[in-house]
Design a protein around this motif. Sequence first.
Motif, PDB file in Angstrom:
ATOM      1  N   PHE A   3       0.695  -7.393   2.937  1.00 35.52           N
ATOM      2  CA  PHE A   3       0.615  -6.034   2.441  1.00 35.52           C
ATOM      3  C   PHE A   3       1.996  -5.414   2.509  1.00 35.52           C
ATOM      4  O   PHE A   3       2.882  -5.920   3.157  1.00 35.52           O
ATOM      5  CB  PHE A   3      -0.396  -5.193   3.226  1.00 35.52           C
ATOM      6  CG  PHE A   3      -0.079  -5.092   4.691  1.00 35.52           C
ATOM      7  CD1 PHE A   3       0.720  -4.083   5.169  1.00 35.52           C
ATOM      8  CD2 PHE A   3      -0.579  -6.024   5.580  1.00 35.52           C
ATOM      9  CE1 PHE A   3       1.007  -3.989   6.514  1.00 35.52           C
ATOM     10  CE2 PHE A   3      -0.294  -5.928   6.926  1.00 35.52           C
ATOM     11  CZ  PHE A   3       0.504  -4.912   7.391  1.00 35.52           C
ATOM     12  N   GLU A  92      -3.035  -2.999  -1.000  1.00 33.85           N
ATOM     13  CA  GLU A  92      -2.358  -3.552  -2.177  1.00 33.85           C
ATOM     14  C   GLU A  92      -0.869  -3.292  -2.045  1.00 33.85           C
ATOM     15  O   GLU A  92      -0.454  -2.264  -1.506  1.00 33.85           O
ATOM     16  CB  GLU A  92      -2.889  -2.884  -3.444  1.00 33.85           C
ATOM     17  CG  GLU A  92      -4.346  -3.154  -3.715  1.00 33.85           C
ATOM     18  CD  GLU A  92      -4.621  -4.594  -4.101  1.00 33.85           C
ATOM     19  OE1 GLU A  92      -3.763  -5.210  -4.756  1.00 33.85           O
ATOM     20  OE2 GLU A  92      -5.693  -5.094  -3.733  1.00 33.85           O
ATOM     21  N   GLN A  95       0.350   0.121  -3.547  1.00 32.32           N
ATOM     22  CA  GLN A  95      -0.434   1.298  -3.166  1.00 32.32           C
ATOM     23  C   GLN A  95       0.411   2.482  -2.808  1.00 32.32           C
ATOM     24  O   GLN A  95       1.379   2.441  -2.179  1.00 32.32           O
ATOM     25  CB  GLN A  95      -1.301   0.933  -1.960  1.00 32.32           C
ATOM     26  CG  GLN A  95      -2.637   1.528  -2.000  1.00 32.32           C
ATOM     27  CD  GLN A  95      -3.508   0.985  -0.880  1.00 32.32           C
ATOM     28  OE1 GLN A  95      -3.095   0.219  -0.044  1.00 32.32           O
ATOM     29  NE2 GLN A  95      -4.742   1.383  -0.899  1.00 32.32           N
TER      30      GLN A  95
END
Length: 95
Positions: A3, A92, A95
Amino acid sequence: MRFAARLFVPLVSLLPVVAAAPLAAETELPKSAVAFVTDYCFDCHSESHAEAHVDLERLATSSLAEHFKQWQRVASMIEQQRMPPMDAAQPEAGQ
């Protein structure tokens, strides 16, 4: 990368400022950090599911300065990609 580390940057960048502030300061956790822990941490670390005795729901609603050491540990776990665990929802990259 599992991430984007930048997702939790608001919390991490605020920690040195809070460390220099008096512990009584009512410094709030940035909204983006609250959103992050709500989305990716509360399933396992909230009042009703405080795994490892870590209740981020309680911490997120109190002063950042009051729980500075706990937030330091949270930031460290995220930076080291130890949390969220691989079998949990992952942020994500964009994001």
